[in-house]
Design an enzyme around this catalytic site. Structure first.
Site, PDB file in Angstrom:
ATOM      1  CE1 TYR B 106       0.730   3.450   3.304  1.00 54.54           C
ATOM      2  CE2 TYR B 106       1.531   3.202   0.980  1.00 54.54           C
ATOM      3  CZ  TYR B 106       1.596   3.719   2.169  1.00 54.54           C
ATOM      4  OH  TYR B 106       2.962   4.111   2.449  1.00 54.54           O
ATOM      5  CE1 TYR B 145       4.116   2.857  -2.198  1.00 57.69           C
ATOM      6  CE2 TYR B 145       4.423   2.038   0.036  1.00 57.69           C
ATOM      7  CZ  TYR B 145       4.116   3.155  -0.855  1.00 57.69           C
ATOM      8  OH  TYR B 145       4.000   4.425  -0.242  1.00 57.69           O
ATOM      9  NE  ARG B 155       9.128   5.740  -1.818  1.00 60.97           N
ATOM     10  CZ  ARG B 155       8.593   6.657  -0.749  1.00 60.97           C
ATOM     11  NH1 ARG B 155       7.565   6.858  -0.230  1.00 60.97           N
ATOM     12  NH2 ARG B 155       9.724   7.062   0.212  1.00 60.97           N
ATOM     13  CG  HIS B 158       7.561   4.290   3.349  1.00 61.44           C
ATOM     14  ND1 HIS B 158       7.777   3.821   2.100  1.00 61.44           N
ATOM     15  CD2 HIS B 158       6.612   5.001   3.469  1.00 61.44           C
ATOM     16  CE1 HIS B 158       6.478   4.037   1.573  1.00 61.44           C
ATOM     17  NE2 HIS B 158       5.844   4.764   2.275  1.00 61.44           N
ATOM     18  CG  HIS B 160       3.610   7.893   4.941  1.00 58.60           C
ATOM     19  ND1 HIS B 160       4.104   8.925   4.131  1.00 58.60           N
ATOM     20  CD2 HIS B 160       3.384   6.818   4.279  1.00 58.60           C
ATOM     21  CE1 HIS B 160       4.056   8.077   2.794  1.00 58.60           C
ATOM     22  NE2 HIS B 160       3.753   6.844   3.093  1.00 58.60           N
TER      23      HIS B 160
HETATM   24 FE   LIG Z   1       3.730   5.562   1.312  1.00 56.78          FE
END
Ligand SMILES: [Fe+3]
Lengths: 206, 240
Positions: B106, B145, B155, B158, B160
């Site tokens: 991120y 990640y 995870r 995805h 959000h």
């Molecule tokens: Fe996330």
């Protein structure tokens, strides 16, 4: 004829990086135009200028540093800036009523500069005490938590408020009341949110 | 447009507040019953957004943080409709989305995962649904990640999503997943959703019809927001 034919999409946590999509400047990304933020009262907005601030705590009293708070409130006359508000009251062109703030990464403090809302009629036209609608999102919060903020200097109105009166235990009612003080000539309301524990905030299923 | 109240939220299709496999929920879950509230003007209204609130590149994550090159990764189009529980389109819904880059990193001051940042990728965007509830944006497919939960939790890929319908009670934050991801059965955030159908509806299928040949694959993700009951007099809050 309308019938329920679909189910609402399931909620998922906003996660620790919610800032990227909803408050990019806080994530370290340059600010977008028209990004909702924590200053609601533009120059010329009617009503008493106030600051609302607080911290979100977890069940062990630790500060939550990755929460996002959204608020939605009426203007000083008690009118929502929304086409479905049928009241014959004026919308304030300088006040929309929606705000968004994130916890400070260090202190956990979040704050809004806004105005104190007026009285809005509730069900059966019973007036509701001035209040701000609050939503809490954070990592570890699977479904956004909805609550209301009321004002400590509105004791009489609060005592008659149809929502506060749904809460049976008096100490639980206090979790919805922001405490008024003055700091450097500014009116500040303190509204801490406790996700869990002895002082757990009253959250709603609406 | 009806002024009726919204259907009650079906808590059985949402993840419970307390789900110990997702460890952060343990101390962040309210333990007392939620207080049931009948909807008033405060709940039936909410912020309204318009095209003037968006920038032209908000729905193009390939371009909106581009510096000198295209972002690295699989180019994809994500599109779908926002509907209410009555099956009707929700026009003017504001969607905000954010995601990791192709390596699962991120662009966030708090993300210290070892995977590289992509200088040409911000990972956030916005879109507003049209009169028929449709939205679309282009991006790259995010990578999975690792995250600090159990020792080896990852995870699934995805995106959000944050969605505003027409009222504060229809506010929804969720995540879109990708068809066929082997990490889905292992993810406690996803598996916290107790209903298999509700889980399946968060998985976007490949939509080859919407792919752009020689350019981008496409995934279809529809979102359902709470709907309003028919406006019988008794459903209408007085004061309306
Ligand atoms: Fe996330």
């Amino acid at each position: 004829m309308t019938t329920k034919v679909l189910q609402e999409s399931a909620s998922q946590t906003a996660g620790p990086y919610l800032h990227i999509g909803m408050m990019p400047a806080a994530a370290g990304l340059e600010r977008r135009r028209n990004q909702p933020g924590n200053v609601l009262a533009r120059a010329g907005a009617l009503g008493e200028r106030i600051r609302i601030e607080g911290v979100v705590y977890d069940g062990e009293g630790c500060v939550v540093r990755d929460a996002m708070i959204e608020i939605w409130q009426a203007n000083a006359e008690g009118k929502y800036d929304h086409p479905d508000d049928p009241q014959q009251k004026a919308v304030d062109p300088n006040f929309n009523g929606f705000g968004r703030a994130v916890s400070d990464f260090g202190t956990g403090l979040w704050w809004f500069d806004t105005i104190k809302p007026g009285v809005v009629p509730g069900r059966h036209k019973r007036p509701m005490a001035p209040h701000v609608n609050v939503l809490v999102f954070a990592r570890g919060v699977n479904v956004g938590l909805q609550t209301r903020l009321y004002f400590s200097d509105e004791a009489a109105a609060n005592a008659a408020d149809p929502v506060i009166n749904l809460i049976e235990l008096a100490p639980r009612r206090e979790t919805l009341v922001a405490q008024r003080s003055e700091r450097d000539g500014q009116v500040v309301y303190r509204f801490d949110i406790h996700l869990q524990g002895d002082r757990e905030t009253v959250f709603f299923d609406i | 447009m009806s002024n009726g109240v919204f259907y009650e939220r079906d808590r059985g299709i949402h993840p419970p507040a307390y789900f110990p496999d997702y460890k952060t929920t343990v101390l962040r879950s309210p333990r007392r019953a939620l207080l049931s509230l009948q909807q008033s003007l405060s709940e039936l209204t909410g912020p309204v957004f318009g095209n003037g609130d968006l920038d032209p590149l908000d729905n193009d994550l390939l371009l909106n943080y581009r510096v000198d090159n295209d972002p690295i990764g699989e180019r994809i189009v994500v599109h779908g409709r926002v509907l209410d529980e009555n099956g009707r389109p929700v026009p003017g819904a504001l969607l905000e989305f954010w995601q990791a880059n192709a390596g699962g990193r991120y662009r966030h001051v708090k993300d210290h995962y070892v995977a590289a940042l992509d200088p040409n990728f911000g990972g956030c965007g916005r879109a507003l649904t049209d009169a028929n509830g449709w939205y679309h944006f282009r991006t790259i497919r995010p990578g999975p990640y690792p995250w600090r939960n159990r020792i080896n939790d990852w995870r699934p890929a995805h995106i959000h999503f944050s969605v505003f319908g027409r009222s504060f009670v229809s506010r929804l934050i969720t995540q879109m997943y990708f068809e066929g991801d082997p990490l889905l059965p292992l993810c406690p955030i996803y598996q916290a959703i107790p209903d298999a159908g509700a889980r399946a509806r968060l998985v976007a299928p490949l939509d080859l019809e919407a792919a752009i040949p020689l350019d981008s694959l496409a995934y279809r993700f529809d979102i359902v927001l709470r709907g309003r009951k028919q406006t019988y007099f008794e459903n209408r809050p007085e004061g309306f």
